[in-house]
Every structure is written in structure tokens, then in C-alpha cells.
Design a protein around this motif. Structure first.
Motif, PDB file in Angstrom:
ATOM      1  N   GLU A   1      28.762 -70.750  31.512  1.00 51.34           N
ATOM      2  CA  GLU A   1      29.099 -70.964  30.102  1.00 51.34           C
ATOM      3  C   GLU A   1      30.556 -70.615  29.821  1.00 51.34           C
ATOM      4  N   GLU A   2      31.011 -69.504  30.380  1.00 54.56           N
ATOM      5  CA  GLU A   2      32.393 -69.071  30.158  1.00 54.56           C
ATOM      6  C   GLU A   2      33.382 -70.040  30.797  1.00 54.56           C
ATOM      7  N   LEU A   3      33.079 -70.487  32.006  1.00 49.41           N
ATOM      8  CA  LEU A   3      33.948 -71.459  32.669  1.00 49.41           C
ATOM      9  C   LEU A   3      34.001 -72.763  31.882  1.00 49.41           C
ATOM     10  N   GLY A   4      32.849 -73.203  31.382  1.00 48.22           N
ATOM     11  CA  GLY A   4      32.820 -74.433  30.594  1.00 48.22           C
ATOM     12  C   GLY A   4      33.701 -74.332  29.363  1.00 48.22           C
TER      13      GLY A   4
ATOM     14  N   SER B   1      38.407 -87.239  29.379  1.00 48.19           N
ATOM     15  CA  SER B   1      37.020 -86.891  29.057  1.00 48.19           C
ATOM     16  C   SER B   1      36.357 -86.327  30.312  1.00 48.19           C
ATOM     17  N   LEU B   2      35.435 -85.407  30.087  1.00 46.50           N
ATOM     18  CA  LEU B   2      34.715 -84.754  31.179  1.00 46.50           C
ATOM     19  C   LEU B   2      33.228 -84.997  30.980  1.00 46.50           C
ATOM     20  N   THR B   3      32.599 -85.672  31.932  1.00 44.22           N
ATOM     21  CA  THR B   3      31.169 -85.949  31.798  1.00 44.22           C
ATOM     22  C   THR B   3      30.369 -84.664  31.988  1.00 44.22           C
ATOM     23  N   PRO B   4      29.146 -84.596  31.438  1.00 43.45           N
ATOM     24  CA  PRO B   4      28.314 -83.409  31.653  1.00 43.45           C
ATOM     25  C   PRO B   4      28.095 -83.121  33.141  1.00 43.45           C
ATOM     26  N   GLU B   5      27.908 -84.211  33.907  1.00 47.63           N
ATOM     27  CA  GLU B   5      27.725 -84.029  35.343  1.00 47.63           C
ATOM     28  C   GLU B   5      29.016 -83.517  35.995  1.00 47.63           C
TER      29      GLU B   5
ATOM     30  N   MET C   1      29.640 -80.026  38.114  1.00 42.50           N
ATOM     31  CA  MET C   1      30.251 -79.948  39.439  1.00 42.50           C
ATOM     32  C   MET C   1      31.498 -79.079  39.398  1.00 42.50           C
ATOM     33  N   LEU C   2      32.266 -79.178  38.335  1.00 48.30           N
ATOM     34  CA  LEU C   2      33.487 -78.376  38.194  1.00 48.30           C
ATOM     35  C   LEU C   2      33.155 -76.895  38.198  1.00 48.30           C
ATOM     36  N   VAL C   3      32.103 -76.526  37.483  1.00 56.17           N
ATOM     37  CA  VAL C   3      31.669 -75.130  37.456  1.00 56.17           C
ATOM     38  C   VAL C   3      31.249 -74.681  38.849  1.00 56.17           C
ATOM     39  N   ARG C   4      30.536 -75.563  39.555  1.00 59.19           N
ATOM     40  CA  ARG C   4      30.087 -75.194  40.902  1.00 59.19           C
ATOM     41  C   ARG C   4      31.270 -75.041  41.845  1.00 59.19           C
ATOM     42  N   LEU C   5      32.212 -75.960  41.787  1.00 58.14           N
ATOM     43  CA  LEU C   5      33.370 -75.890  42.675  1.00 58.14           C
ATOM     44  C   LEU C   5      34.268 -74.698  42.345  1.00 58.14           C
ATOM     45  N   ALA C   6      34.343 -74.345  41.055  1.00 61.42           N
ATOM     46  CA  ALA C   6      35.160 -73.196  40.659  1.00 61.42           C
ATOM     47  C   ALA C   6      34.579 -71.901  41.194  1.00 61.42           C
TER      48      ALA C   6
ATOM     49  N   THR D   1      38.293 -90.565  32.866  1.00 59.57           N
ATOM     50  CA  THR D   1      37.061 -89.780  32.890  1.00 59.57           C
ATOM     51  C   THR D   1      36.984 -88.945  34.161  1.00 59.57           C
ATOM     52  N   ILE D   2      36.747 -87.670  33.966  1.00 60.48           N
ATOM     53  CA  ILE D   2      36.563 -86.769  35.104  1.00 60.48           C
ATOM     54  C   ILE D   2      35.071 -86.679  35.384  1.00 60.48           C
ATOM     55  N   ASP D   3      34.660 -87.238  36.509  1.00 59.12           N
ATOM     56  CA  ASP D   3      33.252 -87.224  36.880  1.00 59.12           C
ATOM     57  C   ASP D   3      33.100 -86.624  38.274  1.00 59.12           C
ATOM     58  N   PRO D   4      31.854 -86.462  38.758  1.00 60.13           N
ATOM     59  CA  PRO D   4      31.651 -85.820  40.062  1.00 60.13           C
ATOM     60  C   PRO D   4      32.382 -86.507  41.207  1.00 60.13           C
ATOM     61  N   ALA D   5      32.413 -87.832  41.204  1.00 64.88           N
ATOM     62  CA  ALA D   5      33.063 -88.542  42.311  1.00 64.88           C
ATOM     63  C   ALA D   5      34.550 -88.202  42.376  1.00 64.88           C
ATOM     64  N   LEU D   6      35.208 -88.172  41.212  1.00 66.36           N
ATOM     65  CA  LEU D   6      36.635 -87.855  41.184  1.00 66.36           C
ATOM     66  C   LEU D   6      36.867 -86.411  41.625  1.00 66.36           C
TER      67      LEU D   6
END
Length: 450
Positions: free
Chosen positions: A171-174, A194-198, A202-207, A234-239
């Protein structure tokens, strides 16, 4: 060399990384660590009273250590100097102290000195701060990712209040990431990303709890989207996957996390929890730990915590070590997992571990007790004449193969170092020990009767 306030707080917007631009400037804007920086906390009251004390911020990368130091500098009426232990030395410390003394004498202001990565300073370099912290010339704020009780001199540690920061949660990272995407002055809001929910997941996991790492990933993704038309940025998991290559878990093979994880693995094995053992094993392997180190620790565990409750445990652990040595990773991961599950589900006994400890304690504390003469080997004629081996009874010549003789020095006669437990093969060992003890007593009574 140390940096002064103006260099610290006014980075060139075109050059400073996103993570640096987005640093909160007040405690109200700071995200996370409420137990340390929240309302009513010691830190907040210290800042509000404008009476900073020497502090050590200890925590993982990207948890807010440097940011909190800069907030203290920005919101208190003190001079501020910042430098890193990676590039600085005792000469720099002396220069900072001299400047702080001049500031105190001429302006009546104390100086807050922020030392990043304080654990990289050796004992002599850390000692250079002591008298100046003691007499109030400087207020020291240190930051370290390592356990301060191991890496910071006891004298310096005793003069600082230690705050331990935790890794940031999802939550804090988001919150931090969305703020960076929306802020048009210091963040990337002008780029209309824009940042998709997915993608956020992934960003939280990678961080992995590190705000700086996540912001760096956002910035790299933003650069790749810069030429795309608005609406397609759009920033998505693939990117994110393409810019991250692979997620690197927080793990320092030479630091505290190394010992934390091996401790967790050892305690999961001892607690007979194969699920926990497999997870911590996987964490260490994913972090790049040497598989031979893990295998060696499991070999030790097999004797320390399983022992004769399951004699095969040592064989399984040794076979895992041999496999890891023979084929290496990634193929050896299943052999290590096999050993971990076997050890976790084995009956447990620390009887051998305790027995060795007690025997070694007697060896240390009771001095060099002489070997009883009947246990000495009469290699020469002189030794035989001197009494070496006199009275020794060959067990194979005795009835029931038990001579009844003692094998301990008189001072520790009757010591019971090894006491088998009630589980696994040790139940059989206990019966065997009782059997041989009975035969020895029988032989002793017989010899005394003779």
C-alpha cells in the motif's frame, strides 16, 4: 567531499533521478514508518522542538533513511552537511568538524552531520566522531543497512538513538508510485503516463519493499514511452518486465540478511516445518547464495538437531553437499530441497549436541586430567615398567564382551554426557546403552568378587 545544504536540496531537475526529485520534504508528506515518524513519535516531537539528537537509522534500502535525515535538516534550525562513508575518510571528518566548530562559534548554530552507509567506516574512522558528538559540536545522523550492533562501535552506538525502519508494504509503495506519476512539478505528471492495476502489482513485487528501486523502474519505463502518443503511454507488466529483466530479491551474502535467512532455514528445519524450510531455501537460492554453504549448514543441522534420532539424516545431508559440489546450480536445487524436507520431517534430538558441549566444557574447565594408567598403551619396555596399560582388561576376552572397567579420569567418574532422547532411533540407542551398562556393572561386581 561533504555536500552543503544548497547542493543537497536543489538538484538540477533535468539531471536528478526521479527518486531524488520525489523525496518528501516534510514529515506530513513522508510515507510509511508511522511507528517512527508518525504523530506523537519521539522523532516528530524532537523535530518540532528543534532539538535533534544523534541518531542511527537502520533499515533496508529504499525505506526512507536518507529522506528522514534530510527532513530533519530542512525543518530544524541547524547547519547541515552530508557525505558518504564510501568515498570519505578521516580527513573529511576533520574538515567537517572544523567547519562545525566555526559555525557554532560564529553563528551559534550546531551542525547536523549526515553520514550515509556508516558501516563502511572502520573503527578508527568511527572513533573520529566520538569526542565531537560527546561535546555537542555536531549532531550525527548515520544511515546503515547493516545491523548496527555488529557494524557500529559500541562507544558511538551508545551515544546515538537507533531507529529501525522496515521495508515498505504494498500500500505504501503504491502511494509513492502514484504520487510520482501524478506530480507535474517534481514527478512525471507532465508526461501523462498511466499505470495499469496489473502493472502496479508487478511494480510493487519488483520493488520488493524498496521505494527507490520502484521509482527507478518507473523512470526507465517512462523513457521508453516518451515517443509514444498521449493515450498510449501505459505502464503494464510486459513493459516493466522488459526494463527490469529479472527481479532481484533483497539479499546480501556478506550482510545481516544472509544470517537472517540461514537462521530462518535452520529454525524451520528444527521446527519440523518442510514448507518453511523450502521457502527460506528458495529465498537463499534466488538471492544468489552459494549452494555449498547451504548444504554445509544442513550437514551441521543433521548432527546438531537430528543426531542419532535418525542416523541417515547425516548421510542425506552429505549426499546433498556432494550433489551440489558435483553438478552445481540450477540442477542441484532439488537435491538441496530433498535434504531440507528429509531433515525437517526427521525425528529431532539435540542430545549429541549437548553431550559434546558438556564434554568440551569439562575438558576446558577441569584442566588436563591424566589418562588413567590402564588406558595408556605400553609402546616401549620402559612404559610397561612404568605401569602403562597395567590392569587393562581386553573386552573381547571378557564374558559378554564387557570388562567393567572405567574409561574416564577419576575426577569425572560417572559423568553422563550423552543421554538419548525418546524419539526415532535414539530409543534403540537408549536400550543399547542400558544393556551395556548392565553388563559392565555385572562384570564390575564379578571382578570385585574375584
Amino acid at each position: 567531499m561533504p555536500q552543503e545544504n544548497q547542493d543537497l536540496f536543489r538538484p538540477d531537475p533535468g539531471l536528478a533521478p526521479l527518486a531524488d526529485r520525489m523525496r518528501p520534504r516534510t514529515l506530513e508528506a513522508f510515507v510509511g514508518q508511522e511507528e517512527i515518524a508518525g504523530e506523537g513519535s519521539f522523532l516528530r516531537e524532537m523535530i518540532d522542538a528543534d532539538r535533534p539528537v544523534s541518531i542511527l537509522f537502520h533499515g533496508p534500502p529504499g525505506s526512507g533513511k536518507t529522506t528522514l535525515a534530510r527532513i530533519i535538516a530542512r525543518t530544524t534550525n541547524h547547519a547541515f552537511v552530508s557525505f558518504s562513508a564510501v568515498t570519505a575518510g578521516v580527513k573529511d571528518v576533520r574538515a567537517v568538524v572544523k567547519e562545525a566548530r566555526d559555525t557554532l562559534n560564529h553563528l551559534g548554530k550546531r551542525t547536523v552531520v549526515f553520514l550515509d552507509e556508516v558501516h563502511r567506516f572502520n573503527k578508527a574512522q568511527q572513533d573520529a566522531f566520538l569526542p565531537h558528538v560527546e561535546n555537542g559540536t555536531i549532531v550525527l545522523i548515520g544511515a546503515t543497512t547493516e545491523n548496527p550492533s555488529f557494524e557500529v562501535n559500541a562507544a558511538l552506538l551508545s551515544r546515538c538513538k537507533v531507529f529501525t525502519l522496515r521495508r515498505l508494504n504494498a500500500e505504501e509503495l503504491g502511494t509513492i508510485f502514484r504520487r510520482a506519476l501524478e506530480d507535474e512539478e517534481r514527478g512525471l505528471g507532465a508526461r501523462r503516463l498511466s499505470l495499469t492495476p496489473e502493472g502496479e502489482g508487478m511494480l510493487v513485487r519488483l520493488a520488493d519493499g524498496d521505494a527507490r528501486r520502484g521509482l527507478n523502474l518507473i523512470e526507465m519505463a517512462s523513457d521508453l514511452l516518451e515517443e509514444k502518443p498521449e493515450g498510449e503511454r501505459t505502464i503494464d507488466p510486459a513493459l516493466l518486465q522488459s526494463v527490469a529483466q529479472s527481479g532481484t530479491l533483497v539479499y546480501d551474502k556478506a550482510g545481516e540478511e544472509h544470517y537472517n535467512l540461514i537462521s530462518a532455514l535452520h529454525k524451520s528445519l528444527r521446527g519440523s516445518d518442510p514448507q518453511g524450510a523450502l521457502y527460506w531455501l528458495a529465498r537463499m537460492l534466488e538471492g544468489g547464495e552459494d549452494p555449498l554453504y547451504i548444504a554445509r549448514r544442513m550437514v551441521r543441522f543433521a548432527s546438531e538437531d537430528v543426531g542419532l534420532a535418525d542416523p541417515r539424516a547425516l548421510q542425506v545431508a552429505l549426499q546433498a553437499w556432494q550433489t551440489a559440489h558435483f553438478i552445481g546450480l540450477p540442477e542441484a536445487d532439488t537435491a538441496l530441497a530433498q535434504a531440507a524436507v528429509y531433515l525437517a520431517t526427521s525425528p529431532k534430538s539435540n542430545a549429541l549436541y549437548r553431550a559434546v558441549g558438556e564434554a568440551r566444557r569439562d575438558a576446558r574447565e577441569k584442566g588436563s586430567l591424566p589418562v588413567p594408567m590402564h588406558l595408556r598403551n605400553p609402546v616401549t619396555g620402559w612404559m610397561k615398567d612404568a605401569g602403562y596399560g597395567k590392569g587393562y582388561r581386553y573386552a573381547h576376552d571378557a564374558p559378554d564382551r564387557a570388562s567393567g572397567q572405567s574409561h574416564l579420569p577419576e575426577e569425572i567418574e560417572g559423568a553422563d554426557y550423552y543421554v538419548p532422547g525418546p524419539f526415532g532411533f535414539e530409543k534403540d540407542v537408549k536400550k543399547r546403552m542400558a544393556y551395556w551398562k548392565e553388563l559392565r556393572e555385572k562384570a564390575r561386581r564379578r571382578e570385585e568378587g574375584e
